[in-house]
Each structure stands twice: as C-alpha cells, then as structure tokens.
Design a protein around this motif. Structure first.
Motif, PDB file in Angstrom:
ATOM      1  N   GLY A   1      35.955  18.141  24.624  1.00 19.85           N
ATOM      2  CA  GLY A   1      36.288  18.219  24.291  1.00 19.85           C
ATOM      3  C   GLY A   1      37.494  16.658  24.821  1.00 19.85           C
ATOM      4  O   GLY A   1      38.455  16.454  24.525  1.00 19.85           O
ATOM      5  N   ILE A   2      36.778  16.348  26.128  1.00 20.70           N
ATOM      6  CA  ILE A   2      37.557  15.107  26.784  1.00 20.70           C
ATOM      7  C   ILE A   2      36.221  13.869  26.078  1.00 20.70           C
ATOM      8  O   ILE A   2      35.311  13.644  26.516  1.00 20.70           O
ATOM      9  N   ASP A   3      37.661  13.650  25.055  1.00 25.10           N
ATOM     10  CA  ASP A   3      36.866  11.855  24.694  1.00 25.10           C
ATOM     11  C   ASP A   3      37.261  10.459  24.933  1.00 25.10           C
ATOM     12  O   ASP A   3      38.663  11.114  25.862  1.00 25.10           O
ATOM     13  N   PHE A   4      36.763   9.912  24.302  1.00 21.89           N
ATOM     14  CA  PHE A   4      37.975   7.896  24.765  1.00 21.89           C
ATOM     15  C   PHE A   4      39.253   8.445  24.519  1.00 21.89           C
ATOM     16  O   PHE A   4      40.334   8.334  25.691  1.00 21.89           O
ATOM     17  N   ASP A   5      39.939   9.080  23.897  1.00 23.20           N
ATOM     18  CA  ASP A   5      41.186   9.005  23.288  1.00 23.20           C
ATOM     19  C   ASP A   5      42.665   9.564  24.444  1.00 23.20           C
ATOM     20  O   ASP A   5      42.815   9.401  24.828  1.00 23.20           O
TER      21      ASP A   5
ATOM     22  N   VAL B   1      21.251   0.666  26.121  1.00 25.57           N
ATOM     23  CA  VAL B   1      21.960   1.985  25.573  1.00 25.57           C
ATOM     24  C   VAL B   1      22.820   1.797  26.455  1.00 25.57           C
ATOM     25  O   VAL B   1      24.303   1.931  26.039  1.00 25.57           O
ATOM     26  N   ILE B   2      22.739   0.769  27.186  1.00 25.76           N
ATOM     27  CA  ILE B   2      23.371   0.612  28.199  1.00 25.76           C
ATOM     28  C   ILE B   2      24.604  -0.775  27.595  1.00 25.76           C
ATOM     29  O   ILE B   2      26.133  -0.767  27.474  1.00 25.76           O
TER      30      ILE B   2
ATOM     31  N   GLU C   1      30.427   0.234  22.097  1.00 25.04           N
ATOM     32  CA  GLU C   1      31.732   1.092  22.015  1.00 25.04           C
ATOM     33  C   GLU C   1      33.329   1.378  22.613  1.00 25.04           C
ATOM     34  O   GLU C   1      34.136   1.720  21.688  1.00 25.04           O
ATOM     35  N   LEU C   2      32.316   1.125  24.392  1.00 21.88           N
ATOM     36  CA  LEU C   2      34.310   0.771  24.638  1.00 21.88           C
ATOM     37  C   LEU C   2      35.059  -0.090  24.239  1.00 21.88           C
ATOM     38  O   LEU C   2      35.971   0.138  24.336  1.00 21.88           O
ATOM     39  N   VAL C   3      34.448  -1.256  24.357  1.00 21.71           N
ATOM     40  CA  VAL C   3      35.262  -2.295  24.056  1.00 21.71           C
ATOM     41  C   VAL C   3      35.946  -2.800  22.154  1.00 21.71           C
ATOM     42  O   VAL C   3      36.943  -2.398  21.745  1.00 21.71           O
TER      43      VAL C   3
ATOM     44  N   GLU D   1      27.540 -10.266  24.186  1.00 17.89           N
ATOM     45  CA  GLU D   1      28.016  -9.864  22.700  1.00 17.89           C
ATOM     46  C   GLU D   1      29.842  -9.234  23.087  1.00 17.89           C
ATOM     47  O   GLU D   1      30.723  -8.944  22.137  1.00 17.89           O
ATOM     48  N   VAL D   2      29.552  -8.313  23.311  1.00 20.89           N
ATOM     49  CA  VAL D   2      31.006  -7.114  24.256  1.00 20.89           C
ATOM     50  C   VAL D   2      32.200  -8.648  24.678  1.00 20.89           C
ATOM     51  O   VAL D   2      33.046  -7.512  23.723  1.00 20.89           O
ATOM     52  N   TYR D   3      31.973  -9.197  24.861  1.00 23.36           N
ATOM     53  CA  TYR D   3      33.655  -9.797  26.073  1.00 23.36           C
ATOM     54  C   TYR D   3      33.119 -10.847  24.446  1.00 23.36           C
ATOM     55  O   TYR D   3      34.114 -11.385  23.803  1.00 23.36           O
ATOM     56  N   GLU D   4      32.518 -11.664  23.444  1.00 19.99           N
ATOM     57  CA  GLU D   4      32.476 -12.299  22.411  1.00 19.99           C
ATOM     58  C   GLU D   4      33.692 -10.818  21.377  1.00 19.99           C
ATOM     59  O   GLU D   4      34.575 -11.809  21.040  1.00 19.99           O
ATOM     60  N   TYR D   5      33.569  -9.548  21.601  1.00 26.03           N
ATOM     61  CA  TYR D   5      34.467  -8.945  21.041  1.00 26.03           C
ATOM     62  C   TYR D   5      35.536  -9.056  21.222  1.00 26.03           C
ATOM     63  O   TYR D   5      36.450  -8.741  20.982  1.00 26.03           O
ATOM     64  N   ALA D   6      36.163  -8.758  22.706  1.00 24.84           N
ATOM     65  CA  ALA D   6      36.826  -8.728  23.575  1.00 24.84           C
ATOM     66  C   ALA D   6      37.968  -9.723  22.874  1.00 24.84           C
ATOM     67  O   ALA D   6      39.264 -10.307  22.424  1.00 24.84           O
ATOM     68  N   HIS D   7      37.225 -11.435  23.061  1.00 23.48           N
ATOM     69  CA  HIS D   7      37.845 -12.561  22.803  1.00 23.48           C
ATOM     70  C   HIS D   7      38.211 -12.757  21.542  1.00 23.48           C
ATOM     71  O   HIS D   7      39.215 -13.555  21.006  1.00 23.48           O
TER      72      HIS D   7
END
Length: 410
Positions: A117-121, A188-189, A195-197, A230-236
C-alpha cells in the motif's frame, strides 16, 4: 583584496541554502539505527562508530563503495513512520546550523511498495509531513516570529533514475520489469521516469505539494541525459523546474546535453566542466576551446552549479584535495555556484563544513561570499511565486549583513 579569515561561528550563523541534498543519503546515524531496529532491518553495526567504520567512511575507494550505504537507508525509508522521521530530522538538523532553505531530493520509486500500500502519493505526502512539521515548529519560534531571524522553507525535487536492475533496486522497479517483460530495459527505465514526472506535476497542481523540480540521478556513463529528453520536455511544458546530475563522473559533453536536451535550469555537480581530459566525444577535437565556450555559455545564461566538494573528493579520489577541485575554476570564471552537501550522512558533512572547505581553497572577499549565499536563494526552485521568492531572498540577505556586522566583518 584580501579575504577575511571567516570564523566557524560566522559560517554557521550566516544564512545558507542547500539545493543538492539527498534525503536517503542524509539520515542521522542515530536515526538510522533507531529506524532499523524498529523495522527489523539488519545493519552491519548498531553503533555510530561501527557504522562510520564499516559503511559511512571519511573516504571511499570509488563510487561503488560510496553508494553502498544507500541499501540500508532506502530499506528503512520504506517504512512510512521512518520516512516521516527522516524528513523531519533532516530539516531540523539544517535549521540548527543556520540553513534557511533546503531542496530535498530523492527517488520516490525507490521507496514504493505497492503490495504494502505504499504508492507514490503516500511516499510524497509522508515526506512532506515531516518537512512541514519541522518548518512550522521553527517558524513559530520566538526568534522568527519577532523578525529576528528569517523563516525556514523547503521544496522537494523528485529524482528519476538513469538506470536500475530487474531485481534489488526496489519492489516497485522489480514489479515494473515483470509487468513490462517484453520491453527493452531502457524502455522500462524511461517509462518509470515518465510516470514519475507526470505524477509529480499532478500532485503539485491538484494537492499543492511543494514538488518544485525534476532530477535524473544514477550512473552517467552509458545512460546519457538525452535519452530522457521526452521526460524533461514534459516537465518543461508543465512549469516544473529542472536540474540534472551532469559532469559528476563523465565529461563536459554531459553538461552540454543537460542544458540543450533537458532544458536544465541548474546543474548537479558540474565538476567535469573544467576537466577537458574527461571529454570522451571524439568529435570534440579542441577540448580546451570546448571547455572555454561551454563555461562562457553557462555564465552568460547564469545557470547555477550545485557544488558538492566533499562528495566529489570521495567519489573521485584522483582529485586528491580541495586545492585541486574545479570549484576554483568555477569561482575564477564568475559562475553561479551554490555550496551543497549532496549527502550529509554518506559524506559526513554539513553545509557549514562545505563552506569552510571551499573557503580554504579560494580567497573569497565578503562581497563575493554574499553573492555565493545569494545564489542559493535566487537560483532555488522556490515553491511560491517569483515575487515571494524575491522578497524572501531580500530578507535573507539583509540577515546576512546583520550577521556579518555582528562578527565585525563590515
């Protein structure tokens, strides 16, 4: 101009910020022992001296030995009571040495365990609870309430991992590899990073958590920053500020990638910027010219470098001593440098220690020292708006002048 001989008392009393501070590398040793006993996590020793002797050493042979201790800290932090305590104690320890602002970074996915039950939130809310409890206690103290001292504040930077294995890194990563069994490992990485961002932006926007930035951490070599573009583009595109571990264990071309492919607002470590011998890209034929141009590019854009001297000396023993550290070149080239700890436990250091170390290598007049302090408050990823950030920085720098006067430096 001859620089003053700054006392330890002044360095501890002056306001400071730590913008490169790993939660899982900065537990109290006594706290780690307490948490391990409570969670029945086996440690090599259950005394502080024993942990210092066997795990958290004064010096390390290589990066692998340096990272060895994280298996124990991450294990205890998968218990939410321990995580809240660690976040709280980290803020309190910084407050005790005059650090007014911290940006705590960690990889939430290293601590997640969906089967329990230990999820991101839950990980993010628990971390924030500990930090907020320490902030509220400090800011309600008489010294802050009366206006004698500036308040304490913090932001959280979430780290995606450049690499992780199919087993052993965390329950979450192991589960992800099983679910995406037909993906290539790098896919996968990158999926985990995306998913994190996305989750970070959602929690910031929908629940008001002070998640202020994105980082990519882990082994540089073989896992270049551009693979996470692409991950950083989403953050940006979602106004999440960005820092990148770059130039810690790879050449200056890694720094260039962080700036041009990942839109980095700050650089984590940046050590190799002034080490042309570390450049490995065969296309760069004039390495000295490349370094000069890149340093000027960084200076013109006022990109801040999160400098972690002790950590660099420990993970790269070839540097030898602080006198050989590239901080001197960063200073001479007038780059915006923020003095940081990286890992308070693993490197056995504090922000005060890091300032003392930097100032032992370079003569820094009081005005330049104030500039260095200012970078920590002007180049941070403050959780409020820009007007509030400017007001906070002004308040802190006025306090710097007050402390300097008390120590007869002006």
């Amino acid at each position: 101009m001859t620089a003053p001989n700054y006392s330890r008392e002044f360095l501890q009393a002056m306001p400071k910020a730590d913008l490169h501070l790993h939660l899982d590398g900065s537990l109290r040793p006594t706290g780690l022992i307490e948490m391990a006993k409570r969670s029945k996590i086996e440690l090599p020793s259950y005394t502080v001296d024993g942990l210092y002797d066997q795990v958290f050493k004064e010096s390390y042979q290589n990066l692998g030995e340096y990272l060895n201790g994280f298996q124990y800290t991450c294990a205890v932090l998968r218990d939410m009571e321990n995580l809240e305590q660690a976040a709280y104690e980290l803020a309190v320890d910084n407050q005790a040495e005059g650090v007014n602002y911290i940006e705590v970074r960690f990889a939430p996915q290293l601590l997640m365990d969906l089967a329990r039950g230990i999820d991101f939130d839950r990980v993010m809310h628990t971390t924030n609870q500990g930090l907020k409890r320490a902030k509220d206690e400090y800011n309600n103290s008489d010294a802050v309430s009366s206006g004698d001292k500036p308040p304490f504040d913090y932001g959280i930077i979430n780290c995606a991992m450049r690499m992780f294995g199919k087993k052993g890194f965390s329950p979450y990563y192991s589960d992800l590899f099983r679910m995406l069994s037909h993906f290539e490992p790098k896919q996968v990485i990158k999926t985990a990073a995306m998913e994190l961002v996305r989750a970070s932006v959602r929690l910031r926007d929908e629940e008001g958590l002070p998640i202020v930035g994105l980082d990519i951490a882990g082994q540089e070599m073989g896992y270049p920053a551009h693979e996470f573009k692409e991950v950083y583009e989403y953050a940006h595109q979602n106004f999440l500020l960005k820092t990148v571990h770059a130039g810690e264990a790879y050449g200056a071309e890694s720094i260039f990638e962080a700036l041009t492919q990942c839109y980095a607002d700050r650089l984590g470590h940046g050590y190799s910027l002034f080490s042309p011998d570390m450049i490995q890209d065969d296309k760069i034929t004039d390495r000295e010219a490349y370094v000069r141009q890149l340093a000027s590019f960084i200076g013109d854009r006022r990109i801040a470098i999160e400098v972690c001297i002790t950590s660099n000396l420990q993970t790269n023993p070839a540097i030898g001593s602080v006198d050989n550290h590239n901080f001197r070149h960063m200073y001479d080239n007038r780059l915006a440098t923020v003095i940081c700890t990286d890992n308070r436990l693993v490197s056995r250091t504090t922000v005060t220690d890091e300032y003392a170390l930097a100032l032992s290598a370079v003569d820094v007049p009081l005005k330049r020292l104030k500039d260095m302090v200012a970078y920590g408050f002007k180049k941070n990823f403050f959780p409020g708006d820009y007007v509030s950030k400017r007001a906070y920085a002004k308040q802190v720098l006025e306090y710097f002048d007050k402390v300097a006067a008390q120590h007869k430096l002006v």
